[in-house]
Every structure is written in C-alpha cells, then in structure tokens.
Design a protein around this motif. Sequence first.
Motif, mmCIF file in Angstrom:
data_model
loop_
_atom_site.group_PDB
_atom_site.id
_atom_site.type_symbol
_atom_site.label_atom_id
_atom_site.label_comp_id
_atom_site.label_asym_id
_atom_site.label_seq_id
_atom_site.Cartn_x
_atom_site.Cartn_y
_atom_site.Cartn_z
ATOM 1 N N THR A 1 -9.198 4.874 1.758
ATOM 2 C CA THR A 1 -9.079 6.152 2.467
ATOM 3 C C THR A 1 -8.045 6.024 3.570
ATOM 4 O OG1 THR A 1 -11.400 6.711 2.043
ATOM 5 C CG2 THR A 1 -10.294 7.878 3.835
ATOM 6 N N ALA A 2 -7.089 6.968 3.587
ATOM 7 C CA ALA A 2 -6.086 7.006 4.651
ATOM 8 C C ALA A 2 -5.842 8.459 5.016
ATOM 9 C CB ALA A 2 -4.794 6.331 4.215
ATOM 10 N N ASP A 3 -6.465 8.905 6.095
ATOM 11 C CA ASP A 3 -6.332 10.276 6.563
ATOM 12 C C ASP A 3 -5.447 10.263 7.797
ATOM 13 O OD1 ASP A 3 -6.616 12.813 7.696
ATOM 14 O OD2 ASP A 3 -8.697 13.014 7.038
ATOM 15 N N PHE A 4 -4.280 10.872 7.703
ATOM 16 C CA PHE A 4 -3.305 10.833 8.797
ATOM 17 C C PHE A 4 -3.786 11.581 10.039
ATOM 18 C CE2 PHE A 4 -0.798 8.939 5.675
ATOM 19 C CZ PHE A 4 0.421 8.533 6.189
ATOM 20 N N ASP A 5 -4.842 12.369 9.901
ATOM 21 C CA ASP A 5 -5.411 13.044 11.063
ATOM 22 C C ASP A 5 -6.582 12.268 11.655
ATOM 23 O OD1 ASP A 5 -3.698 15.337 11.185
ATOM 24 O OD2 ASP A 5 -4.737 16.120 9.407
ATOM 25 N N GLN A 6 -6.904 11.134 11.045
ATOM 26 C CA GLN A 6 -7.974 10.270 11.552
ATOM 27 C C GLN A 6 -7.443 8.840 11.645
ATOM 28 O OE1 GLN A 6 -11.899 10.788 9.770
ATOM 29 N NE2 GLN A 6 -11.308 12.787 8.961
ATOM 30 N N PRO A 7 -6.828 8.489 12.765
ATOM 31 C CA PRO A 7 -6.160 7.188 12.915
ATOM 32 C C PRO A 7 -7.025 5.981 12.585
ATOM 33 C CG PRO A 7 -5.563 8.638 14.710
ATOM 34 C CD PRO A 7 -6.648 9.341 13.954
ATOM 35 N N ASP A 8 -8.338 6.078 12.820
ATOM 36 C CA ASP A 8 -9.201 4.927 12.521
ATOM 37 C C ASP A 8 -9.180 4.590 11.035
ATOM 38 O OD1 ASP A 8 -9.861 4.728 15.163
ATOM 39 O OD2 ASP A 8 -11.860 5.613 14.969
ATOM 40 N N THR A 9 -9.066 5.614 10.194
ATOM 41 C CA THR A 9 -9.014 5.347 8.754
ATOM 42 C C THR A 9 -7.707 4.654 8.395
ATOM 43 O OG1 THR A 9 -7.952 7.449 8.088
ATOM 44 C CG2 THR A 9 -10.348 7.449 8.340
ATOM 45 N N LEU A 10 -6.656 4.926 9.145
ATOM 46 C CA LEU A 10 -5.367 4.307 8.859
ATOM 47 C C LEU A 10 -5.393 2.820 9.195
ATOM 48 C CD1 LEU A 10 -2.994 7.091 10.244
ATOM 49 C CD2 LEU A 10 -3.607 6.649 7.856
ATOM 50 N N VAL A 11 -5.980 2.468 10.319
ATOM 51 C CA VAL A 11 -6.069 1.052 10.689
ATOM 52 C C VAL A 11 -6.868 0.302 9.633
ATOM 53 C CG1 VAL A 11 -6.895 -0.597 12.392
ATOM 54 C CG2 VAL A 11 -5.840 1.540 13.154
ATOM 55 N N ALA B 1 -3.639 1.923 -3.546
ATOM 56 C CA ALA B 1 -3.321 3.349 -3.457
ATOM 57 C C ALA B 1 -4.198 3.972 -2.382
ATOM 58 C CB ALA B 1 -3.573 4.037 -4.796
ATOM 59 N N ALA B 2 -3.591 4.680 -1.451
ATOM 60 C CA ALA B 2 -4.341 5.276 -0.343
ATOM 61 C C ALA B 2 -4.153 6.781 -0.319
ATOM 62 C CB ALA B 2 -3.897 4.673 0.985
ATOM 63 N N SER B 3 -5.237 7.483 -0.017
ATOM 64 C CA SER B 3 -5.210 8.933 0.022
ATOM 65 C C SER B 3 -6.303 9.425 0.960
ATOM 66 C CB SER B 3 -5.428 9.506 -1.383
ATOM 67 O OG SER B 3 -5.582 10.909 -1.359
ATOM 68 N N ARG B 4 -6.146 10.649 1.435
ATOM 69 C CA ARG B 4 -7.195 11.250 2.264
ATOM 70 C C ARG B 4 -8.502 11.336 1.483
ATOM 71 N NH1 ARG B 4 -4.744 16.201 4.428
ATOM 72 N NH2 ARG B 4 -4.901 16.870 2.263
ATOM 73 N N ASP B 5 -8.401 11.561 0.181
ATOM 74 C CA ASP B 5 -9.578 11.641 -0.692
ATOM 75 C C ASP B 5 -9.355 10.753 -1.907
ATOM 76 O OD1 ASP B 5 -11.785 12.236 -2.190
ATOM 77 O OD2 ASP B 5 -11.375 14.387 -2.382
ATOM 78 N N LYS C 1 -9.791 11.505 -5.738
ATOM 79 C CA LYS C 1 -8.829 12.258 -6.536
ATOM 80 C C LYS C 1 -7.801 11.358 -7.219
ATOM 81 C CE LYS C 1 -9.115 16.452 -3.707
ATOM 82 N NZ LYS C 1 -8.354 17.417 -2.854
ATOM 83 N N LEU C 2 -7.868 10.068 -6.925
ATOM 84 C CA LEU C 2 -6.891 9.145 -7.488
ATOM 85 C C LEU C 2 -7.358 8.641 -8.846
ATOM 86 C CD1 LEU C 2 -6.058 7.052 -4.294
ATOM 87 C CD2 LEU C 2 -4.592 8.744 -5.407
ATOM 88 N N ASN C 3 -6.491 8.803 -9.828
ATOM 89 C CA ASN C 3 -6.739 8.245 -11.156
ATOM 90 C C ASN C 3 -5.748 7.107 -11.344
ATOM 91 O OD1 ASN C 3 -7.454 7.739 -13.782
ATOM 92 N ND2 ASN C 3 -6.351 9.492 -14.637
ATOM 93 N N THR C 4 -6.142 5.919 -10.958
ATOM 94 C CA THR C 4 -5.211 4.799 -10.930
ATOM 95 C C THR C 4 -5.937 3.497 -11.225
ATOM 96 O OG1 THR C 4 -3.696 3.540 -9.502
ATOM 97 C CG2 THR C 4 -5.555 4.616 -8.429
ATOM 98 N N LEU D 1 0.845 -1.195 0.000
ATOM 99 C CA LEU D 1 0.000 0.000 0.000
ATOM 100 C C LEU D 1 0.879 1.243 0.000
ATOM 101 C CD1 LEU D 1 -3.246 0.712 1.904
ATOM 102 C CD2 LEU D 1 -1.315 2.278 2.261
ATOM 103 N N VAL D 2 0.470 2.232 -0.779
ATOM 104 C CA VAL D 2 1.178 3.504 -0.881
ATOM 105 C C VAL D 2 0.310 4.592 -0.279
ATOM 106 C CG1 VAL D 2 2.164 5.216 -2.458
ATOM 107 C CG2 VAL D 2 2.348 2.766 -2.989
ATOM 108 N N THR D 3 0.778 5.249 0.786
ATOM 109 C CA THR D 3 0.046 6.394 1.322
ATOM 110 C C THR D 3 0.419 7.640 0.527
ATOM 111 O OG1 THR D 3 1.715 7.131 2.928
ATOM 112 C CG2 THR D 3 0.218 5.362 3.618
ATOM 113 N N GLY D 4 -0.379 8.691 0.695
ATOM 114 C CA GLY D 4 -0.095 9.922 -0.039
ATOM 115 C C GLY D 4 -0.075 9.711 -1.534
ATOM 116 N N ALA D 5 -0.917 8.803 -2.003
ATOM 117 C CA ALA D 5 -0.842 8.373 -3.402
ATOM 118 C C ALA D 5 -1.277 9.447 -4.392
ATOM 119 C CB ALA D 5 -1.681 7.117 -3.605
ATOM 120 N N SER D 6 -1.942 10.499 -3.924
ATOM 121 C CA SER D 6 -2.345 11.565 -4.846
ATOM 122 C C SER D 6 -1.284 12.649 -4.976
ATOM 123 C CB SER D 6 -3.661 12.204 -4.375
ATOM 124 O OG SER D 6 -3.495 12.811 -3.099
ATOM 125 N N GLY D 7 -0.240 12.585 -4.148
ATOM 126 C CA GLY D 7 0.837 13.568 -4.218
ATOM 127 C C GLY D 7 1.786 13.288 -5.361
#
Length: 282
Positions: free
Chosen positions: A46-56, A30-34, A37-40, A5-11
């Motif tokens: 969903t992986a929001d670094f300010d919401q730990p539950d989404t990361l788990v 591919a993981a991203s806060r939104d 926005k990913l075209n892949t 898994l790749v975080t920050g995949a939209s950057g």
Amino acid sequence: MSTILVTGASGQLGQLVLKALEDSPHTVIAASRDPSKLNTPFATRTADFDQPDTLVAAFTGVDRVLIISTDALAVPGQRLKQHTAAIDAARAAGVQHIVYTSLPNAEPGNKITFAPDHYGTEQAIKASGIAHTILRNNWYIENLMMSLPHALETGQFYTSAPEGRVAYVAREDAARAAAAALSDAPGGTVTVTGPEALTYGDVVAIANELTGKPISLIPLTDEQFGGGLKAAGLPDFVADMLTSAEAAIRAGQLDGVTDTVKTLTGQAPKTVHEVLTALLKA
C-alpha cells in the motif's frame, strides 16, 4: 540484485512498467493506494500519497523507487505536496535511487499549468541528496485519442497551436524507458520522446490515411479553444490545462526529439503512425 518498487502501479503507465519488468532479475514490488486492484505476479504494498506513513512503510527495504507523478491536478498544490511526501518517505526509508516521471522543459517559463508541480518535485529530489534519474516524458501518443474520435466524427479538429510540433512518445515506450532506468539506475535528467515531432496537421493526415475520413484543421485563439472546452462540459482546471498545453506547443516547449528511449532500452520508439494504426483500427 536490487529491490525496486513502482508507485502508481494500477495506473496505465504503472501497469506497462510492471509488464516491462516481468523478466527482471531484480525483486519487484508493485505499490498502489489500493493493492487489491493490482493484478500482478509481483509482491504488492500500500502506498497512498496522501498518507505519508504508508509511503515510509512501502519504501522500507527498497533500493530503488519509481515515483510516477500523480494525477492530483484539481487542487492547486496537492500534487507537489504528494510528491514531496514521497521523497521524504524515500529518504526516511533509506531508498538509494529515485526515478521520477516529469515533463519536458519543466523549468520556470513553461506554459503548462502543472509544470511548477514537476519543477518543484525535481528540485525536491535534488535537494534530498538521493541519487536520481528524472525522466521528462513528452505527451503520450495515446492522448490523441481524447480528441481524434470526435474529429473523425465531425470532420473538424480544433487547435490554437496549428503550427506547433510535439515529439509524441508511446506510453509503452515511456514505460520501457522507466523500467530500464529503474533497473540500471543511471543518473541525471533526460527527456523521453518519440522519433519525430509532428504538427496537428501531420496527425490528422495520418488519421485520414488510416480511416479514409477527411479532417479539417480549425485554428482558434486560446480564448476560443478554452471556451469551447468549457462549453463542452470540461471542468475549468482541465480546460485551462489543455489550453496551456496549446500555448506550450506554440512556444516549442514540446518539440525536442531525443534518443533516450533507444539509449535506455536498446529499441527505437514507435512512431505516431504505428500507434495510431493500432488504436484507430482496433
């Protein structure tokens, strides 16, 4: 085969890592806060670094994760808090290997303002007990385009580190190295650089050669450099960060050249000349 898994995949870096993984035999997520926005072609989460539950949730069922350092620099401590949450989530989800993008010479004594974020993250990764690869990425060649266009327009390039050298690396090469590390999961800490360490004088000479426009190097003190950035309208934390980077360059903290890119990918990294040729003639 593993699930990676790749975080920050939209950057910018994340997108290039996904591109490098297009032919991967592994299952890629591919993981991203939104994720919208990913075209892949890969699955997204969903992986929001300010919401730990989404990361788990994002990391569940994942064998290896690439944690691309976030851009949360405005609020002191926020970035390290985000990274620590991601490491905790990886441990909770049973991730077997973490790959993390850090900074050269991140140890205490590094003059760059955000170096403690990286060092703290590295220490947290090591303390987690999870196998890991730490990629200490040097300055991206593409970052030079934040200052070169103005220098070409005015004929002046301002710096408080005229003699310092940087082993710039192409963002694409850093991405290929990250994809390789994620795919093969080597252990340890390595520094990711280009093939040479250049001064700003070398850089402006290349820009002059490519464009025919002369540029004079204007040496400043740190106070003059930072003050000029603030006068130009940059936020204080950005001006302070860029000034601290000049101090780090003067101190030789970004000048080490390694063969990490070739070792991980089998291909030599691009030179500053090659990348600027494409960028300045685009």
